[in-house]
Motif scaffolding. Structure first.
Motif, mmCIF file in Angstrom:
data_model
loop_
_atom_site.group_PDB
_atom_site.id
_atom_site.type_symbol
_atom_site.label_atom_id
_atom_site.label_comp_id
_atom_site.label_asym_id
_atom_site.label_seq_id
_atom_site.Cartn_x
_atom_site.Cartn_y
_atom_site.Cartn_z
ATOM 1 N N UNK B 182 0.838 -1.199 0.000
ATOM 2 C CA UNK B 182 0.000 0.000 0.000
ATOM 3 C C UNK B 182 0.871 1.246 0.000
ATOM 4 N N UNK B 183 1.924 1.217 0.802
ATOM 5 C CA UNK B 183 2.772 2.390 0.943
ATOM 6 C C UNK B 183 3.680 2.568 -0.259
ATOM 7 N N UNK B 184 4.244 1.456 -0.737
ATOM 8 C CA UNK B 184 5.327 1.576 -1.702
ATOM 9 C C UNK B 184 4.905 1.267 -3.127
ATOM 10 N N UNK B 185 3.727 0.674 -3.315
ATOM 11 C CA UNK B 185 3.301 0.314 -4.654
ATOM 12 C C UNK B 185 3.867 -1.015 -5.104
ATOM 13 N N UNK B 190 13.587 -4.416 1.448
ATOM 14 C CA UNK B 190 14.178 -3.658 2.563
ATOM 15 C C UNK B 190 13.077 -3.041 3.420
ATOM 16 N N UNK B 191 12.053 -2.484 2.724
ATOM 17 C CA UNK B 191 10.962 -1.838 3.441
ATOM 18 C C UNK B 191 10.144 -2.868 4.219
ATOM 19 N N UNK B 194 11.944 -3.755 7.262
ATOM 20 C CA UNK B 194 11.830 -2.680 8.245
ATOM 21 C C UNK B 194 10.472 -2.699 8.921
#
Lengths: 292, 234
Positions: B182-185, B190-191, B194
């Motif tokens: 949702x946040x990054x598409x 890595x995300x 995290x």
């Protein structure tokens, strides 16, 4: 016209879902800004107190998201500075801002959604498509306050009997577990009685009719039509690539020409109409009252 | 709103078959190979919604007795009410444990329904959002798997505790996929790492509270459910 709160739940559901969904799934800064402004306006008009409490939080989330992305994404052609041997780029910052706008605006739309789409309205919306699930849902929704009251009664009784100690966490957990256990027995027996009562009244013998609290009037149909028309123009513009926006390697927002402009205009109407309709109704209500 | 109710039983049945067997592969192809490539957030949302539709169509098509229906409703209400009963102790929520217990003793389908509906109802109190379908799906699937594994889970306390740990971890893994997509598409490793690291304390609390609740409530609630099943012949 009529505000979404007063409209048939189908129309309100459709409108809010399309307004939130289009901006959520096409990552375009203009659409996102319109969506954020429209949803903030709607929430501020609908419930000023909630808006005052929620909007600063959404802005903080926006800022956080804008700052986090450049730390993780290092693509992009314009480095701003170098942190731990990794370039922090302008494009990644823009992408983070777009994501933050998307998250803030969808949180804001769903906050308004919660304001107007109460559980009875959602049951009405899904009742025709999924009758059995909706029945379960409405029974469960009725049981929750019932169970909460019964839990309080059981806890009071346990306390009066001296069975409930609260000196430390373990005792408290065991005490609550006992209350919960009593509650489960009670609820299961009670549920079976409810089921027998349903069966005695003929559940499952034929087609079930249902009582609807809301009527679908001409103005609701008009609202649905307008909403679908606006949304389909905006979606068509997005699908044709007129609203395309590239973040990497270099930020580039497609001009889009006439189709793009029409798409933006339609989405702006879609995003701002709920707030404006609600505001108009508030004004009308105030004018009516002052005459009395 | 009589227009929207599909009157013809044949059409309803046809739709019930067409949606799962035509729409889901079509959507998967559209997003995997077709013009929708790259729209990860939209595609994962649609797949989650269609999985829920698939399941509810199957449930709607079959005949279910009033007692079974009510048992699911009561267990759903109990798992949500448990959040209020235990609200004095922070982060301890018995929802997963209740879903697993329901699934083991009543069946996989009841487990799925209890999980999915508990997520939906508790979001009436704690806020609906685009995450609602994912919560519904992940809790529903935890219930479904518990129901399918009911025999070993009923027999061994250790396996039940392990399932509690697995459920806590799986819930975080699935929900963080959605958070990152949702946040990054897209699912950036890595995300995602995290997000998982940031969620670690919560995951640990989920896992520990699942184990505690399953051990504390598992046996007595199972006996209660079995007793009701025997007494009333559900």
């Amino acid at each position: 016209m009529i505000s979404l709160r007063e409209a048939n739940p189908f129309a309100a559901f459709l409108w809010l879902m399309l307004a939130a969904g289009i901006a959520m799934f096409c990552l375009n800064p203009v659409l996102l800004a319109l969506s954020l402004a429209g949803s903030a306006l709607y929430l501020a008009v609908r419930n000023p107190l909630a808006a005052r409490r929620a909007l600063p939080l959404y802005l903080a989330l926006f800022a956080l998201s804008a700052l986090i992305n450049p730390l993780f994404a290092h693509n992009g052609a314009t480095p701003l500075f170098v942190l731990n041997h990794n370039p922090v780029t302008l494009e990644a910052l823009f992408y983070g801002m777009a994501m933050g706008g998307m998250i803030a605006s969808s949180l804001c739309w769903f906050r308004s959604f919660q304001e107007i789409m109460t559980s009875d309205k959602l049951l009405y919306v899904f009742g025709s498509a999924l009758p059995k699930l909706t029945l379960i849902l409405s029974i469960a929704l009725r049981y929750i306050p019932l169970l909460r009251d019964q839990a309080k009664r059981v806890r009071d009784a346990q306390r009066a009997l001296g069975l409930f100690r609260e000196e430390n966490l373990i005792d408290r957990l065991r005490g609550e577990a006992r209350v919960f256990s009593v509650l489960v027995t009670w609820a299961l027996e009670n549920g079976i009685i409810t089921a027998d009562s349903m069966a005695a009244r003929g559940y499952g013998t034929g087609r079930r009719t249902r009582y609807a609290l809301f009527r679908f009037r001409g103005r609701d149909a008009a609202l649905c039509m307008i909403c679908l028309a606006l949304a389909s123009v905006a979606i068509a513009a997005a699908a044709s690539g007129a609203l395309r926006c590239d973040f990497y390697p270099r930020f580039r927002l497609n001009g889009g020409g006439a189709l793009g402009a029409v798409g933006y205009a339609c989405y702006a109407l879609l995003a701002f109409a709920p707030g404006i309709l609600e505001w108009e109704e508030n004004l009308r209500w105030r004018a009516l009252r002052s005459r009395i | 709103m009589k227009l929207l109710v599909i009157r013809s039983a044949r059409l309803r049945r046809a739709l019930g078959i067409a949606i799962p067997f035509a729409l889901i592969p079509a959507a998967v192809l559209w997003f995997a190979l077709g013009p929708g490539r790259g729209h990860f957030a939209l595609s994962s949302m649609l797949v989650a919604l269609m999985a829920l539709v698939l399941f509810s169509c199957g449930f709607e098509r079959r005949k279910t007795g009033a007692r079974r229906l009510i048992l699911v409703a009561v267990m759903t209400a109990l798992s949500v009410a448990g959040r209020f009963v235990f609200s004095a102790i922070p982060a301890f929520k018995p929802i997963t444990a209740m879903v697993v217990i329901t699934a083991i003793h009543i069946g996989p389908e009841a487990g799925f329904l209890t999980g999915a509906l508990s997520a939906l109802i508790s979001n009436f109190y704690f806020g609906q959002g685009p995450w609602t379908p994912f919560q519904m799906l992940s809790w529903g699937l935890l219930g479904l798997f518990a129901g399918l594994l009911s025999r070993p889970l009923k027999r061994s306390r250790l396996l039940l505790s392990l399932y509690g740990v697995f459920a806590g971890a799986a819930y975080s893994l699935v929900m963080d996929v959605w958070t990152v997509v949702w946040y990054n598409g897209a699912l950036d490793p890595a995300l995602y790492a995290a997000a998982l690291a940031a969620a670690l304390p919560y995951t640990a609390v989920y896992a520990v509270s699942n184990v505690i609740f399953l051990n504390l409530l598992g046996r007595p609630f199972g006996e209660k459910l079995d007793r009701v099943k025997i007494k009333y012949g559900v």
